[in-house]
Write an enzyme that holds these catalytic residues in place. Structure first.
Site, short mmCIF file in Angstrom:
data_model
loop_
_atom_site.label_atom_id
_atom_site.label_comp_id
_atom_site.label_asym_id
_atom_site.label_seq_id
_atom_site.Cartn_x
_atom_site.Cartn_y
_atom_site.Cartn_z
CB SER A 141 35.98 31.62 36.13
OG SER A 141 37.40 31.65 36.22
CG ASP A 290 39.58 35.02 34.14
OD1 ASP A 290 40.25 35.76 35.42
OD2 ASP A 290 39.44 33.39 35.28
CG ASP A 292 36.37 36.05 37.44
OD1 ASP A 292 37.37 35.19 36.84
OD2 ASP A 292 36.60 35.29 38.62
CG ASP A 294 39.71 34.29 39.28
OD1 ASP A 294 39.89 34.24 38.21
OD2 ASP A 294 38.86 34.13 39.69
#
Length: 556
Positions: A141, A290, A292, A294
């Protein structure tokens, strides 16, 4: 087996990767202990930790062990024997994903793996589209570049909740040998999902539209911070007719995050490149996802200056916009649900109930929102879900937070407000004037390693036994989520949450403080929420809380 025995077993193994072996040979005694004193654990998002050699590190062997344990869980479900896999831009992410696919394939499990990096919500969508029994996302993340991780999903595309995680953990813990795990990376059980699948996901994202706006004059500056959002967001915005200006230096798939000082939208330094470009090109909105994709961070130009929005503010604005516009169109259902967490702004509850929607509050972690969304299927309508750390989900065709959806909705919101001669800051003022001036902040106490873990435990134990008292503020409720009980003056009641090491103190004026060790980073998080009649009142109260809490922490 103590950490020295574990170390010797690894360093003397003839099949150990040469790079990892050299790392082991160069370790000090303290580094050996850190790398081997425990096996890396599942936290709120699966496995997440520093990459490197050892049982307490993310490496190909800990990935294989986790995947073999997960494969045993999948096989025991007696369903389709299918798993979806994707990965982000981090060092080793592709290699870890491919190896995980190989382990699953060796167990006779079909794997649908993306041929290039793709966002976490895309992975969630894949699980549902291919009717998989679960999913794996290789990502850390927003953590620094030295980290990587392994998120695990159930058959609904939701991160596994504790009752499932405990089964998977039990399977993993039964595997003692890290070095004799079968894998077949060229197996016919492995199916590569190429970019042609993007259309399926993006078409689903486009269905969240509320206002069909003919004119889109705003300039939207966007950065994926070197991550997966770059594969989705610019294409989506362009197809919808928005003027998107990517930060080209941060569009590069770079595991070293070379063109940004931070990969975390919660940190203002992550916006430096995008903000500089926005000022140069006359941008109106800065959107940063960010690695990834999400989580979404936002900056808004208002009266010539850029304003940074917190995750709580972004969530409150999004919910208010969705509900107010849908109410105008007669689209608010009688059985609508909004989902939030126990560390997210009370504004979410206030807004949702004002539109006569039901509100469900969960612990931190979007898996709990995904679980709640599943529970209302057939009896309620999902309207919105959010948490304070820049994560939200507009439509639950995926079951994890989705920054691609969030980008689309923020772009529509800002454009709609512009058509009314206003900005998102004007909308935020309307929200505060309507519901009260809520202000939140999170203090992060970074405490890494063995000693850091002991310090966090000591602080939590202290406040479990001693109330967090604020001068002139009366405590009216204490939630001890570890003990699953709520204290009030009228007595102690059971608390309907999964057990977790979390403490929440409620005060008479509607403010609260939460202490929670992070499940994904070596830190203690202290969340604070206050409410005032004016911005000044709220800021003054929040400053008082911060000073008091920091003073108390210094005494523990």
């Amino acid at each position: 087996m103590d950490y020295i025995q574990k170390y010797q077993a690894w360093v003397n193994n003839n099949t150990l990767d040469a790079t990892l072996k050299q790392e082991l040979l160069n370790m000090t005694d303290a580094q050996k202990e850190e790398a081997f004193y425990v096996d890396i654990e599942f936290g709120t998002g699966g496995i997440r930790g520093l990459m490197g050699a050892g049982t307490n590190r993310v490496n190909v062997y800990t990935i294989m062990r986790a995947t073999l344990g997960f494969s045993r869980y999948i096989l025991n479900q007696n369903r389709n024997k299918r798993v979806a896999i994707s990965y982000d831009n981090r060092l080793n992410s592709y290699a870890f994903a491919k190896r995980a696919a190989g382990v699953l394939a060796a167990q006779g499990i079909d794997v649908f793996i993306t041929s290039a990096l793709r966002p976490t919500p895309y992975l969630s969508y894949m699980v549902r589209h291919f009717d998989c029994d679960g999913g794996i996302m290789i990502t850390a993340s927003h953590n620094p570049k030295a980290y990587n991780g392994y998120k695990v999903y159930d058959e609904t595309g939701c991160q596994i909740v504790p009752r499932i995680a405990n089964i998977v953990i039990s399977e993993i813990q039964s595997i003692d040998d890290y070095f004799n795990i079968d894998f077949e990376e060229t197996s016919p059980f492995i199916h590569w999902v190429d970019e042609s699948f993007d259309e399926h996901y993006l078409e689903a994202v486009k269905t969240i539209q509320i206002e069909d706006l003919p004119n889109k004059p705003l300039k939207l500056v966007y950065s994926p911070l070197h991550g997966t959002g770059g594969t989705m967001v610019p294409r989506l915005l362009k197809e919808l007719g928005y003027k998107v200006i990517p930060v080209e230096s941060q569009m590069v798939n770079d595991p070293n995050f070379g063109a940004t000082q931070s990969s975390n939208p919660e940190e203002k330094i992550a916006y430096d490149g995008a903000l500089a470009l926005a000022k140069e090109v006359g941008g109106d909105l800065v959107l940063v996802t960010d690695p990834d994709a999400d989580r979404l961070g936002v900056m808004v130009k208002h009266q010539g200056k850029f304003h940074f929005l917190s995750g709580n503010q972004t969530a409150a604005l999004t919910l208010y916009y969705i509900l107010s516009r849908k109410q105008e169109k007669g689209l608010i259902p009688d059985n609508g649900y909004v989902f939030t967490t126990n560390v997210t702004t009370p504004l979410i509850d206030k807004i949702a109930t004002s539109f006569k929607l039901k509100v469900e509050t969960t612990l931190t972690g979007f898996k709990f929102i995904g679980e709640k969304a599943r529970a209302i299927e057939g009896k309620g309508v999902y309207m919105f879900g959010c948490e304070e750390s820049y994560g939200s989900l507009v439509s639950d065709f995926v079951r994890d937070k989705d920054a691609v959806q969030a980008v689309y909705m923020l772009s529509e919101m800002a454009t709609y407000m512009h058509s009314q001669g206003k900005t998102l800051i004007d909308l935020l003022t309307t929200v505060y004037n309507t519901y009260g001036y809520f202000l939140e902040e999170t203090l992060n106490l970074n405490l890494s390693g063995i000693e850091g873990k002991k310090r966090i435990e000591a602080i939590m134990t202290y406040f479990r036994n001693n109330r967090l008292s604020i001068k002139n503020k009366e405590i009216v409720q204490i939630d001890d989520v570890l003990k699953l009980q709520t204290w009030r003056k009228t007595g102690i009641e059971a608390l309907d949450y999964p057990s977790s090491n979390v403490l929440k103190f409620y005060y008479r004026d509607g403010s609260w403080i939460v202490l929670r060790p992070s499940g994904t980073e070596p830190k203690l998080k202290i969340y604070m929420s206050v409410v005032g009649n004016t911005k000044h009142d709220a800021e003054e109260a929040l400053e008082n809380y911060k000073i008091t809490v920091q003073g108390l922490l210094g005494q523990v």
